[in-house]
Design a protein around this motif. Structure first.
Motif, short mmCIF file in Angstrom:
data_model
loop_
_atom_site.label_atom_id
_atom_site.label_comp_id
_atom_site.label_asym_id
_atom_site.label_seq_id
_atom_site.Cartn_x
_atom_site.Cartn_y
_atom_site.Cartn_z
N ASP A 93 0.70 -1.31 -0.22
CA ASP A 93 0.10 0.08 0.27
C ASP A 93 0.95 1.02 -0.05
O ASP A 93 0.42 2.14 -1.03
CB ASP A 93 -0.64 0.21 0.90
CG ASP A 93 -2.21 -0.97 1.01
OD1 ASP A 93 -2.61 -1.86 0.49
OD2 ASP A 93 -2.39 -0.99 2.12
N THR A 94 1.86 0.94 0.29
CA THR A 94 3.28 2.85 0.75
C THR A 94 3.77 2.19 -0.64
O THR A 94 4.66 2.92 -0.69
CB THR A 94 3.09 2.18 2.20
OG1 THR A 94 4.52 1.30 2.52
CG2 THR A 94 2.52 2.76 3.56
N ARG A 95 3.49 1.20 -1.29
CA ARG A 95 4.39 0.86 -2.42
C ARG A 95 5.50 1.13 -2.05
O ARG A 95 6.82 1.58 -3.22
CB ARG A 95 4.20 2.50 -3.46
CG ARG A 95 3.01 2.40 -4.28
CD ARG A 95 2.61 3.26 -4.82
NE ARG A 95 1.42 4.03 -5.69
CZ ARG A 95 0.70 3.91 -6.18
NH1 ARG A 95 1.53 5.44 -7.07
NH2 ARG A 95 -0.74 3.86 -7.07
N LEU A 96 6.26 0.77 -0.94
CA LEU A 96 7.61 0.02 -0.93
C LEU A 96 8.40 -1.01 -1.57
O LEU A 96 7.54 -1.82 -1.38
CB LEU A 96 7.71 0.40 0.61
CG LEU A 96 7.95 1.35 1.86
CD1 LEU A 96 7.68 0.83 3.18
CD2 LEU A 96 8.55 2.76 1.29
N SER A 97 9.24 -0.71 -1.92
CA SER A 97 10.69 -2.19 -2.35
C SER A 97 10.49 -3.30 -1.63
O SER A 97 10.87 -2.36 -0.07
CB SER A 97 11.83 -1.62 -3.16
OG SER A 97 11.16 -0.84 -4.07
N TYR A 98 10.21 -4.47 -1.06
CA TYR A 98 10.61 -5.40 0.29
C TYR A 98 11.39 -6.38 -1.04
O TYR A 98 10.65 -6.98 -1.22
CB TYR A 98 9.12 -4.92 0.67
CG TYR A 98 8.38 -5.80 0.41
CD1 TYR A 98 8.03 -7.44 0.57
CD2 TYR A 98 7.07 -5.12 -0.42
CE1 TYR A 98 7.26 -7.82 0.31
CE2 TYR A 98 6.53 -5.22 -0.92
CZ TYR A 98 6.10 -7.35 -0.90
OH TYR A 98 5.59 -7.96 -1.35
N VAL A 99 11.87 -7.26 0.66
CA VAL A 99 12.61 -8.54 0.45
C VAL A 99 11.15 -9.48 1.33
O VAL A 99 11.10 -8.16 2.37
CB VAL A 99 13.37 -9.00 -0.28
CG1 VAL A 99 13.73 -10.87 -0.65
CG2 VAL A 99 13.86 -8.33 -2.44
N TRP A 100 10.88 -10.77 1.51
CA TRP A 100 10.77 -10.55 3.11
C TRP A 100 11.39 -12.31 3.48
O TRP A 100 11.68 -13.40 2.17
CB TRP A 100 9.37 -10.87 3.73
CG TRP A 100 8.14 -11.31 2.66
CD1 TRP A 100 7.44 -11.58 1.02
CD2 TRP A 100 7.52 -12.82 2.81
NE1 TRP A 100 7.09 -11.72 0.52
CE2 TRP A 100 6.91 -13.09 1.39
CE3 TRP A 100 7.55 -13.98 4.04
CZ2 TRP A 100 5.81 -14.51 1.46
CZ3 TRP A 100 6.76 -14.95 3.65
CH2 TRP A 100 5.92 -15.19 2.63
N GLY A 101 11.46 -12.87 4.45
CA GLY A 101 11.18 -14.24 4.77
C GLY A 101 11.42 -14.63 6.12
O GLY A 101 11.17 -13.71 7.04
N PHE A 102 11.36 -15.63 5.91
CA PHE A 102 10.82 -16.08 7.84
C PHE A 102 12.57 -16.76 8.25
O PHE A 102 13.16 -17.12 7.97
CB PHE A 102 10.65 -18.00 7.02
CG PHE A 102 9.03 -17.87 6.54
CD1 PHE A 102 7.59 -17.72 7.05
CD2 PHE A 102 9.13 -18.04 5.71
CE1 PHE A 102 6.56 -17.08 6.34
CE2 PHE A 102 7.71 -17.80 4.78
CZ PHE A 102 6.95 -17.68 4.87
N ASN A 103 11.91 -16.17 9.76
CA ASN A 103 12.99 -16.96 11.01
C ASN A 103 12.33 -18.12 11.68
O ASN A 103 11.55 -17.54 13.19
CB ASN A 103 13.83 -15.53 11.65
CG ASN A 103 14.73 -15.75 12.44
OD1 ASN A 103 14.77 -16.88 12.44
ND2 ASN A 103 14.00 -15.49 13.95
#
Length: 216
Positions: A164-174
């Protein structure tokens, strides 16, 4: 300017500092000079423990960081272990002070890892939340999520906020040792809905490369 990566999580105690330390090692293996920045740390009675741990880990690979002080690595500190808005009595945070500290750190680095406090919607002051920092700093976001029951809801809410905020991102599980039900209770949903899934312990080098590609 150094490449900037903002490390956040779906909540507190999810593994931001742990993940940031793994990223320090990953980028150092790639031959990059890594810097660290903890703009705000709460629950500090004397020494900001998270910021100190990150600084010491980074200095092992990038000794130039020893020319800085811990005050420059962690410019804003509060003793109360609470959101900065509460810990700071709702007073304005001097954002220009954070900008100046970051510029000084990145002059010694190729990559700066910026660790947030708590999660994306932790209030900093009356005007600013954590989710505002990646845009202010011009950073790509890495979201750390957990593997406990409830991670589907927590992860999707945070991904929606980033979208929604149009931020570039990557994500992962810890994933932690006690998260034994993840593959049965949560992984099937993620496997059906996402093409690439990163597990931080297993995939930290791939995560590091993807973050750099996202910045480029």
């Amino acid at each position: 300017m150094a490449k900037r990566i903002f490390v956040t999580a779906t909540n507190t105690d999810i593994g931001k500092t742990y993940t940031t330390r793994l990223l320090i090692d990953a980028y150092s293996r790639m031959g990059l000079r890594v810097g660290v920045f903890k703009p705000i740390e709460t629950g500090v009675s004397d020494i900001p423990q998270d910021g100190k741990a990150l600084w010491e880990a980074a200095c092992l690979h990038n000794p130039a960081l020893r020319s800085l002080s811990l005050e420059e690595i962690v410019p804003i500190r509060f003793p109360l272990p609470a959101a900065p808005y509460v810990a700071g009595g709702a007073h304005p945070i001097p954002m220009e002070r954070l900008d100046a500290a970051l510029e000084k750190i990145e002059s010694l680095c190729d990559v700066v890892l910026i660790e947030g406090a708590g999660g994306l919607f932790v209030p900093i002051d009356r005007e600013t939340m954590m989710i505002d920092l990646p845009r202010r700093f011009g950073a790509v976001t890495f979201l750390v999520t957990h593997c406990r029951l409830g991670c589907i809801n927590d992860t999707l809410l945070n991904l929606k906020a980033l979208e929604d905020t149009r931020l570039s991102y990557v994500w992962g599980f810890n994933c932690r040792d006690e998260d034994r039900s993840f593959e049965q209770t949560s992984l099937p949903y993620f496997a059906d809905h996402f093409e690439n899934l990163y597990v931080i312990d297993r995939d930290i080098d791939a995560i590091a490369r993807t973050l750099l590609d996202t910045i480029a």
